[in-house]
Design an enzyme around this catalytic site. Structure first.
Site, PDB file in Angstrom:
ATOM      1  N   HIS A  30       5.693 -25.472  12.013  1.00  0.00           N
ATOM      2  CA  HIS A  30       7.105 -25.844  12.157  1.00  0.00           C
ATOM      3  C   HIS A  30       7.304 -27.140  12.944  1.00  0.00           C
ATOM      4  O   HIS A  30       8.046 -28.029  12.529  1.00  0.00           O
ATOM      5  CB  HIS A  30       7.883 -24.726  12.850  1.00  0.00           C
TER       6      HIS A  30
ATOM      7  N   ASP B 217       0.843 -20.797  16.099  1.00  0.00           N
ATOM      8  CA  ASP B 217       1.992 -20.076  15.557  1.00  0.00           C
ATOM      9  C   ASP B 217       3.166 -21.012  15.278  1.00  0.00           C
ATOM     10  O   ASP B 217       3.894 -20.824  14.301  1.00  0.00           O
ATOM     11  CB  ASP B 217       2.412 -18.988  16.556  1.00  0.00           C
TER      12      ASP B 217
ATOM     13  N   LYS C 129       2.715 -17.900   5.675  1.00  0.00           N
ATOM     14  CA  LYS C 129       1.740 -18.064   6.731  1.00  0.00           C
ATOM     15  C   LYS C 129       1.321 -16.717   7.305  1.00  0.00           C
ATOM     16  O   LYS C 129       2.058 -15.766   7.118  1.00  0.00           O
ATOM     17  CB  LYS C 129       2.296 -18.981   7.832  1.00  0.00           C
TER      18      LYS C 129
ATOM     19  N   ARG D  48       0.820  -1.227   0.000  1.00  0.00           N
ATOM     20  CA  ARG D  48       0.000   0.000   0.000  1.00  0.00           C
ATOM     21  C   ARG D  48       0.844   1.263   0.000  1.00  0.00           C
ATOM     22  O   ARG D  48       0.436   2.272  -0.566  1.00  0.00           O
ATOM     23  CB  ARG D  48      -0.873   0.021   1.258  1.00  0.00           C
TER      24      ARG D  48
ATOM     25  N   ASP E  43      -3.500  -0.972  -3.631  1.00  0.00           N
ATOM     26  CA  ASP E  43      -4.414  -1.359  -2.561  1.00  0.00           C
ATOM     27  C   ASP E  43      -5.038  -2.678  -3.021  1.00  0.00           C
ATOM     28  O   ASP E  43      -5.930  -2.684  -3.869  1.00  0.00           O
ATOM     29  CB  ASP E  43      -5.474  -0.266  -2.372  1.00  0.00           C
TER      30      ASP E  43
ATOM     31  N   GLU F 155      12.175 -20.057  22.527  1.00  0.00           N
ATOM     32  CA  GLU F 155      12.618 -18.731  22.104  1.00  0.00           C
ATOM     33  C   GLU F 155      12.767 -17.844  23.330  1.00  0.00           C
ATOM     34  O   GLU F 155      12.070 -18.031  24.329  1.00  0.00           O
ATOM     35  CB  GLU F 155      11.585 -18.101  21.173  1.00  0.00           C
TER      36      GLU F 155
ATOM     37  N   LYS G  86      15.504 -24.446   6.341  1.00  0.00           N
ATOM     38  CA  LYS G  86      16.705 -24.447   7.194  1.00  0.00           C
ATOM     39  C   LYS G  86      17.576 -25.651   6.850  1.00  0.00           C
ATOM     40  O   LYS G  86      17.089 -26.779   6.759  1.00  0.00           O
ATOM     41  CB  LYS G  86      16.316 -24.507   8.676  1.00  0.00           C
TER      42      LYS G  86
ATOM     43  N   ASP H 274       6.791 -22.988   4.688  1.00  0.00           N
ATOM     44  CA  ASP H 274       7.081 -23.171   6.113  1.00  0.00           C
ATOM     45  C   ASP H 274       8.579 -22.969   6.206  1.00  0.00           C
ATOM     46  O   ASP H 274       9.355 -23.811   5.740  1.00  0.00           O
ATOM     47  CB  ASP H 274       6.703 -24.592   6.570  1.00  0.00           C
ATOM     48  N   HIS H 275       8.992 -21.835   6.766  1.00  0.00           N
ATOM     49  CA  HIS H 275      10.413 -21.493   6.615  1.00  0.00           C
ATOM     50  C   HIS H 275      11.335 -22.496   7.311  1.00  0.00           C
ATOM     51  O   HIS H 275      12.512 -22.560   7.004  1.00  0.00           O
ATOM     52  CB  HIS H 275      10.683 -20.043   7.035  1.00  0.00           C
TER      53      HIS H 275
ATOM     54  N   LYS I 147       7.614 -18.702  24.164  1.00  0.00           N
ATOM     55  CA  LYS I 147       8.319 -17.420  24.128  1.00  0.00           C
ATOM     56  C   LYS I 147       8.886 -17.134  25.515  1.00  0.00           C
ATOM     57  O   LYS I 147       8.362 -17.618  26.516  1.00  0.00           O
ATOM     58  CB  LYS I 147       7.348 -16.288  23.769  1.00  0.00           C
TER      59      LYS I 147
END
Ligand code: BG6
Length: 485
Positions: A236, A231, A144, A46, A89, A212, A178, A173-174, A334
């Site tokens: 993952h 999440d 995602k 945008r 937009d 994390e 890896k 899915d990152h 987390k």
């Protein structure tokens, strides 16, 4: 077979992911001469920018997120020349024709990377269709979140499928990008050593930890609506489970590998409302100290009270012959004590110890696959302590260490997105997630969420800087298993 495209179109080009990951990854591929020679990259979002200001934006992102030893002035300059920008937009059809004009001739193929809010998926796909940007030589990569449950994920998949058949849809899915995650396949299927014991006869339990130290990282709204289960576990962690638990695929390609992964997801034992109290633990971080720094509790970070889980631990089962009775303990959260992604395979004890009468105590073997931040594979084996054994045989557990950092010291570690963007550009779907996988993942996750609702489960507080609520310790200790910490 795989056909590189000549153009790349990035939706969400001024977003956080683009700055931190996508632009640095594309630059790295460019600097190493890996991008197709004439590939142009059009950014869209945008924000009101033109080519010049988007290039400034990209340069600033590289300055901030690329290590300085990777920055080469002439490579940066030639990379920026590939970039252009068109403000759009995406919620309305207007503008897509200008976007198409900006991109120009797509007869050499176009790859689209969609990293936008899910509500924009539908309008974006419609816009692309109306502008003729969905033809047979166009493929789409989807970042995602792809839904928040099975139903919404199906809706998104249906919308995308109207314009892009499955073989042109690349769900990201990152974790699959890896290096160390791909190494699980090399370890399991490139060696004959493990496979004979890689089953319920040889393995007692499996632990997967993705911890994390970070908290909300400026995405409070998104995270609070999402929680740790959606999440991290839905995508993952379940991908890690699949790579550990899958049957050997016949070949290294997208069909064979994904066929085997989806069978694992479909074999996950459903966790019903009655099982939720014993098989799952949820937590929410309180105040505390992480790596010596005082941090605030979740509600203060969020600026309101919430029942969203920032920690989850699950005892899962893969109900098939290979894994009969083997628990898979998963935990993620987390603000935990350390940043660590790791898989621990606990082997069974020897059937009979010849050392027992001589006082020698044995520990069953353990294989630790550390994915990050360090990259190693460590096999814990028993060894005899040097000595004359007058007071009995002394045995000690010692590590056989394979440090991937040392073994491949001369090889630069790439960002996961480098691999995934290049595979998208070249059209290799192996490391992307197929629709049936995503839906099987959601089905299992939805069962857990329904169980939490039925039991009115509220996350237990845990101190920031700890390993989560004490109930997570109880989850494994009940079975005589200790988390690897
Ligand atoms: C993302 C999650 O998918 O993965 C984030 O949305 C999380 O909450 C991140 O921090 C972790 O990725 P990595 O590569 O740092 O382990």
């Amino acid at each position: 077979m795989h056909q590189p495209v000549g153009k790349l179109l990035l939706f969400g080009a001024t977003g956080d992911l683009a700055q931190r990951m996508l632009l640095p990854s594309l630059y790295a591929l460019h600097a190493d001469g890996l991008l197709p020679a004439g590939l142009t990259i059009t950014g869209t979002a945008r924000s009101d920018k033109d080519d010049a200001s988007f290039r400034d934006f990209a340069r600033a992102a590289l300055d901030e997120f690329l290590p300085s030893d990777r920055q080469d002035d002439s490579a940066v300059a030639s990379f920026l020349e590939r970039l252009s920008y068109q403000a759009l937009d995406a919620s309305t059809l207007e503008g897509f024709d200008s976007l198409k004009e900006k991109i120009g001739d797509i007869s050499g193929g176009l790859a689209i990377f969609l990293s936008t809010a899910p509500r924009l998926f539908g309008p974006t796909i419609k816009g692309l269709e109306s502008a003729g940007l969905t033809g047979a030589n166009v493929r789409i990569g989807l970042e995602k979140p792809l839904g928040r449950d099975l139903e919404s994920s199906r809706e998104i998949n249906d919308i995308v499928a109207q314009a892009f058949p499955e073989d042109r849809t690349f769900r990201i899915d990152h974790y699959l990008g890896k290096e160390t995650v791909q190494n699980i396949l090399a370890l399991r299927f490139g060696n004959s050593l493990f496979e004979p014991v890689w089953n319920a006869q040889g393995i007692e339990s499996v632990q997967i930890t993705v911890s994390e130290t970070v908290g909300l990282e400026g995405r409070a709204g998104f995270y609070d609506e999402t929680g740790a289960l959606r999440d991290m576990v839905q995508n993952h962690m379940l991908q890690l489970v699949a790579l550990i638990a899958m049957e050997p695929p016949a070949r290294f390609d997208g069909t064979a590998i994904r066929d085997e992964k989806v069978k694992v997801f479909r074999s996950l034992r459903r966790i019903d409302a009655g099982d939720v109290p014993t098989l799952t633990v949820t937590g929410q971080y309180g105040g505390g100290a992480v790596k010596g720094e005082i941090v605030r509790d979740y509600a203060t970070d969020l600026e309101k009270g919430s029942t969203t889980e920032t920690f989850v631990a699950i005892k899962a089962h893969v109900d098939n012959w290979r894994w009969h009775g083997v628990p898979f303990y998963l935990r993620t959260g987390k603000r935990l004590a350390e940043r660590r992604s790791e898989i621990v395979i606990q082997f069974r004890p020897v059937p009979h110890s010849i050392f027992a009468e001589r006082g020698g105590a044995l520990k069953p073997n353990q294989l630790v696959i550390r994915l990050q931040p360090e990259e190693y594979v460590r096999l814990l084996v028993m060894a005899k302590q040097p000595g004359l054994d007058r007071e009995g045989v002394r045995l000690r557990e010692v590590p056989l260490n394979l440090s991937l950092e040392n073994e491949f010291a001369g090889t630069r570690r790439r960002i996961a997105y480098e691999r995934l963007l290049l595979d998208l550009i070249e059209g290799d779907p192996t490391l992307f997630v197929r629709r049936d996988e995503v839906e099987a993942q959601w089905e299992w996750i939805d069962g857990i969420r329904a169980g939490w609702e039925a039991n009115d489960v509220k996350p237990k507080p845990y101190a920031s800087g700890s390993w989560g609520p004490s109930a997570s310790v109880a989850l494994t200790e009940r079975d005589g298993v200790t988390w690897n910490e």
